[in-house]
Design a protein around this motif. Structure first.
Motif, PDB file in Angstrom:
ATOM      1  N   VAL A 142      69.887  95.222 -76.447  1.00 27.15           N
ATOM      2  CA  VAL A 142      71.142  94.589 -76.049  1.00 27.15           C
ATOM      3  C   VAL A 142      71.999  95.673 -75.406  1.00 27.15           C
ATOM      4  CG1 VAL A 142      73.201  93.378 -76.831  1.00 27.15           C
ATOM      5  CG2 VAL A 142      70.999  92.954 -77.962  1.00 27.15           C
ATOM      6  N   VAL A 143      72.398  95.433 -74.158  1.00 25.47           N
ATOM      7  CA  VAL A 143      73.230  96.401 -73.430  1.00 25.47           C
ATOM      8  C   VAL A 143      74.682  95.950 -73.568  1.00 25.47           C
ATOM      9  CG1 VAL A 143      73.632  97.542 -71.225  1.00 25.47           C
ATOM     10  CG2 VAL A 143      71.321  96.768 -71.826  1.00 25.47           C
ATOM     11  N   ASN A 144      75.417  96.660 -74.375  1.00 27.22           N
ATOM     12  CA  ASN A 144      76.822  96.315 -74.632  1.00 27.22           C
ATOM     13  C   ASN A 144      77.703  96.950 -73.558  1.00 27.22           C
ATOM     14  OD1 ASN A 144      76.377  95.068 -77.428  1.00 27.22           O
ATOM     15  ND2 ASN A 144      75.526  97.121 -77.710  1.00 27.22           N
ATOM     16  N   ILE A 145      78.278  96.112 -72.698  1.00 27.93           N
ATOM     17  CA  ILE A 145      79.137  96.590 -71.601  1.00 27.93           C
ATOM     18  C   ILE A 145      80.564  96.119 -71.866  1.00 27.93           C
ATOM     19  CG2 ILE A 145      79.517  96.570 -69.110  1.00 27.93           C
ATOM     20  CD1 ILE A 145      76.572  95.709 -68.808  1.00 27.93           C
ATOM     21  N   THR A 146      81.457  97.055 -72.055  1.00 28.63           N
ATOM     22  CA  THR A 146      82.851  96.707 -72.358  1.00 28.63           C
ATOM     23  C   THR A 146      83.759  97.195 -71.225  1.00 28.63           C
ATOM     24  OG1 THR A 146      82.436  96.906 -74.738  1.00 28.63           O
ATOM     25  CG2 THR A 146      84.739  96.961 -74.012  1.00 28.63           C
ATOM     26  N   ASN A 147      84.564  96.279 -70.723  1.00 30.44           N
ATOM     27  CA  ASN A 147      85.532  96.639 -69.682  1.00 30.44           C
ATOM     28  C   ASN A 147      86.774  97.233 -70.350  1.00 30.44           C
ATOM     29  OD1 ASN A 147      87.254  96.881 -67.540  1.00 30.44           O
ATOM     30  ND2 ASN A 147      87.211  94.718 -66.944  1.00 30.44           N
ATOM     31  N   ARG A 148      86.915  98.539 -70.250  1.00 28.87           N
ATOM     32  CA  ARG A 148      88.021  99.229 -70.913  1.00 28.87           C
ATOM     33  C   ARG A 148      89.213  99.436 -69.965  1.00 28.87           C
ATOM     34  NH1 ARG A 148      85.729 100.862 -75.666  1.00 28.87           N
ATOM     35  NH2 ARG A 148      83.465 101.208 -75.643  1.00 28.87           N
ATOM     36  N   THR A 149      89.106  98.849 -68.816  1.00 26.74           N
ATOM     37  CA  THR A 149      90.227  98.976 -67.865  1.00 26.74           C
ATOM     38  C   THR A 149      91.175  97.785 -68.016  1.00 26.74           C
ATOM     39  OG1 THR A 149      89.167  97.754 -66.040  1.00 26.74           O
ATOM     40  CG2 THR A 149      88.607 100.089 -66.282  1.00 26.74           C
ATOM     41  N   ASP A 150      92.237  97.785 -67.224  1.00 27.05           N
ATOM     42  CA  ASP A 150      93.209  96.677 -67.273  1.00 27.05           C
ATOM     43  C   ASP A 150      93.044  95.713 -66.103  1.00 27.05           C
ATOM     44  OD1 ASP A 150      94.066  98.329 -65.272  1.00 27.05           O
ATOM     45  OD2 ASP A 150      96.072  98.678 -66.107  1.00 27.05           O
ATOM     46  N   THR A 151      91.904  95.819 -65.412  1.00 29.29           N
ATOM     47  CA  THR A 151      91.609  94.891 -64.317  1.00 29.29           C
ATOM     48  C   THR A 151      90.172  94.385 -64.424  1.00 29.29           C
ATOM     49  OG1 THR A 151      90.868  96.690 -62.853  1.00 29.29           O
ATOM     50  CG2 THR A 151      93.202  96.091 -62.746  1.00 29.29           C
ATOM     51  N   THR A 152      89.930  93.219 -63.828  1.00 34.68           N
ATOM     52  CA  THR A 152      88.581  92.664 -63.836  1.00 34.68           C
ATOM     53  C   THR A 152      87.646  93.573 -63.033  1.00 34.68           C
ATOM     54  OG1 THR A 152      89.412  90.408 -64.039  1.00 34.68           O
ATOM     55  CG2 THR A 152      87.171  90.687 -63.171  1.00 34.68           C
ATOM     56  N   ALA A 153      86.425  93.780 -63.564  1.00 30.87           N
ATOM     57  CA  ALA A 153      85.481  94.679 -62.892  1.00 30.87           C
ATOM     58  C   ALA A 153      84.051  94.195 -63.123  1.00 30.87           C
ATOM     59  CB  ALA A 153      85.643  96.110 -63.395  1.00 30.87           C
ATOM     60  N   SER A 154      83.171  94.653 -62.245  1.00 30.65           N
ATOM     61  CA  SER A 154      81.737  94.374 -62.399  1.00 30.65           C
ATOM     62  C   SER A 154      81.023  95.674 -62.788  1.00 30.65           C
ATOM     63  CB  SER A 154      81.157  93.817 -61.098  1.00 30.65           C
ATOM     64  OG  SER A 154      81.732  92.562 -60.783  1.00 30.65           O
ATOM     65  N   TYR A 155      79.877  95.523 -63.479  1.00 33.65           N
ATOM     66  CA  TYR A 155      79.163  96.700 -63.971  1.00 33.65           C
ATOM     67  C   TYR A 155      77.676  96.607 -63.618  1.00 33.65           C
ATOM     68  CZ  TYR A 155      83.270  97.938 -66.750  1.00 33.65           C
ATOM     69  OH  TYR A 155      84.535  98.303 -67.140  1.00 33.65           O
ATOM     70  N   ALA A 156      77.113  97.761 -63.319  1.00 37.62           N
ATOM     71  CA  ALA A 156      75.673  97.882 -63.077  1.00 37.62           C
ATOM     72  C   ALA A 156      75.143  98.982 -63.993  1.00 37.62           C
ATOM     73  CB  ALA A 156      75.402  98.225 -61.616  1.00 37.62           C
ATOM     74  N   VAL A 157      74.063  98.676 -64.719  1.00 36.40           N
ATOM     75  CA  VAL A 157      73.527  99.631 -65.700  1.00 36.40           C
ATOM     76  C   VAL A 157      72.014  99.807 -65.487  1.00 36.40           C
ATOM     77  CG1 VAL A 157      73.244 100.165 -68.151  1.00 36.40           C
ATOM     78  CG2 VAL A 157      75.284  98.918 -67.371  1.00 36.40           C
ATOM     79  N   GLN A 158      71.589 101.051 -65.518  1.00 34.11           N
ATOM     80  CA  GLN A 158      70.160 101.376 -65.467  1.00 34.11           C
ATOM     81  C   GLN A 158      69.721 101.863 -66.848  1.00 34.11           C
ATOM     82  OE1 GLN A 158      68.796 104.101 -62.355  1.00 34.11           O
ATOM     83  NE2 GLN A 158      67.315 104.998 -63.788  1.00 34.11           N
ATOM     84  N   VAL A 159      68.703 101.199 -67.408  1.00 30.53           N
ATOM     85  CA  VAL A 159      68.161 101.594 -68.713  1.00 30.53           C
ATOM     86  C   VAL A 159      66.753 102.137 -68.506  1.00 30.53           C
ATOM     87  CG1 VAL A 159      67.503 100.823 -71.013  1.00 30.53           C
ATOM     88  CG2 VAL A 159      69.543  99.863 -69.913  1.00 30.53           C
ATOM     89  N   ASP A 160      66.534 103.368 -68.944  1.00 31.97           N
ATOM     90  CA  ASP A 160      65.204 103.981 -68.860  1.00 31.97           C
ATOM     91  C   ASP A 160      64.526 103.905 -70.220  1.00 31.97           C
ATOM     92  OD1 ASP A 160      65.495 104.601 -66.210  1.00 31.97           O
ATOM     93  OD2 ASP A 160      66.002 106.715 -66.540  1.00 31.97           O
ATOM     94  N   PHE A 161      63.238 103.562 -70.195  1.00 37.02           N
ATOM     95  CA  PHE A 161      62.417 103.586 -71.414  1.00 37.02           C
ATOM     96  C   PHE A 161      61.503 104.804 -71.321  1.00 37.02           C
ATOM     97  CE2 PHE A 161      63.601  99.141 -70.952  1.00 37.02           C
ATOM     98  CZ  PHE A 161      63.954  98.793 -72.255  1.00 37.02           C
ATOM     99  N   ARG A 162      61.578 105.666 -72.315  1.00 37.05           N
ATOM    100  CA  ARG A 162      60.803 106.901 -72.284  1.00 37.05           C
ATOM    101  C   ARG A 162      59.999 107.084 -73.564  1.00 37.05           C
ATOM    102  NH1 ARG A 162      63.438 110.659 -75.438  1.00 37.05           N
ATOM    103  NH2 ARG A 162      65.646 110.277 -75.893  1.00 37.05           N
ATOM    104  N   THR A 163      59.016 107.973 -73.480  1.00 37.86           N
ATOM    105  CA  THR A 163      58.206 108.302 -74.644  1.00 37.86           C
ATOM    106  C   THR A 163      58.951 109.297 -75.531  1.00 37.86           C
ATOM    107  OG1 THR A 163      57.128 110.160 -73.544  1.00 37.86           O
ATOM    108  CG2 THR A 163      56.116 107.978 -73.267  1.00 37.86           C
ATOM    109  N   ALA A 164      58.359 109.588 -76.687  1.00 39.28           N
ATOM    110  CA  ALA A 164      58.972 110.569 -77.593  1.00 39.28           C
ATOM    111  C   ALA A 164      59.016 111.952 -76.953  1.00 39.28           C
ATOM    112  CB  ALA A 164      58.193 110.621 -78.906  1.00 39.28           C
ATOM    113  N   GLU A 165      58.133 112.196 -75.981  1.00 37.25           N
ATOM    114  CA  GLU A 165      58.112 113.483 -75.287  1.00 37.25           C
ATOM    115  C   GLU A 165      59.118 113.541 -74.145  1.00 37.25           C
ATOM    116  OE1 GLU A 165      55.352 111.684 -75.913  1.00 37.25           O
ATOM    117  OE2 GLU A 165      54.823 112.870 -77.710  1.00 37.25           O
ATOM    118  N   GLY A 166      59.778 112.428 -73.857  1.00 43.11           N
ATOM    119  CA  GLY A 166      60.792 112.423 -72.817  1.00 43.11           C
ATOM    120  C   GLY A 166      60.341 111.886 -71.479  1.00 43.11           C
ATOM    121  N   GLU A 167      59.110 111.437 -71.368  1.00 41.34           N
ATOM    122  CA  GLU A 167      58.617 110.919 -70.088  1.00 41.34           C
ATOM    123  C   GLU A 167      59.101 109.484 -69.873  1.00 41.34           C
ATOM    124  OE1 GLU A 167      54.377 109.829 -67.854  1.00 41.34           O
ATOM    125  OE2 GLU A 167      54.413 110.573 -69.923  1.00 41.34           O
TER     126      GLU A 167
END
Length: 209
Positions: A142-167
């Protein structure tokens, strides 16, 4: 006269007995002796010799090598099957969300292509794991995106899935459009990879626009 006859008979019997004994002795020696001067000892049957291998060429097929190839092929097929199954489950799970969310995610990917670094809204985004029992065993965050500004805004988020080694082995994009001030959107970032090995999700980029 009678005495002479008896004496003659006795002498004849003695001679016959001696001759029989001599014949039997000769036969016994002949049976025990060898034709090639074996010293009177019984000849033993020769042991069969192992076949020579010097004239053999080439190599026999290796059963172990064949077994190893078979195991590799089976493991590869099983891995491909698991990956295909995970991808299919992800598609089914994503199909349950609205078309509007899918459009927002596509817009987020497009927006982030021109963003350098981590973006201006990483502090506004956090990740929460979703129970696998609710996702068919898939890793869904679940990607929790909170608008902490005082105006309406849009958000774009990139989520990377990696191994325990960081790949990094997979990247997903989610978005939230026209989010009101103080409000939180919770889109899902779903991995299409098999459950094993376990992956870790992280916010790679987040942009407010």
């Amino acid at each position: 006269m009678i005495g002479d006859v008896k004496a003659t008979a006795t002498t004849t019997a003695t001679i016959v007995t001696a001759l029989l004994f001599t014949v039997l002795s000769v036969l016994s020696l002949t049976a025990c002796g060898g034709d090639g001067g074996g010293g009177g000892e019984a000849s033993a049957s020769p042991r069969p010799s192992a076949p020579g291998t010097a004239s053999f060429t080439g190599a026999a097929p290796s059963a172990m090598a064949s077994l190893a190839d078979s195991l590799k092929a089976s493991a590869s097929a099983a891995a491909s099957s698991r990956a295909a199954s995970a991808s299919a489950r992800a598609s089914e799970f994503e199909a349950s969300v609205s078309a509007e969310v899918g459009r927002a995610n596509a817009a987020a990917e497009k927006e982030l292509k021109n963003v350098e670094g981590k973006g201006n809204a990483v502090a506004d985004v956090s990740l929460t794991g979703k129970p696998r029992a609710q996702t068919g065993g898939l890793l869904a965050l679940v990607v929790n995106i909170t608008n902490r500004t005082d105006t309406t805004a849009s958000y774009a988020v990139q989520v990377d899935f990696r191994t325990a080694e960081g790949e990094v082995v997979e990247t997903r994009y989610v978005g939230a459009e026209d989010l009101a001030p103080g409000k939180t959107a919770q889109p899902l970032a779903i991995s299409r990879k098999p459950p094993e090995p376990q992956l870790i999700g992280e916010v790679a980029k987040a942009q407010r626009y």
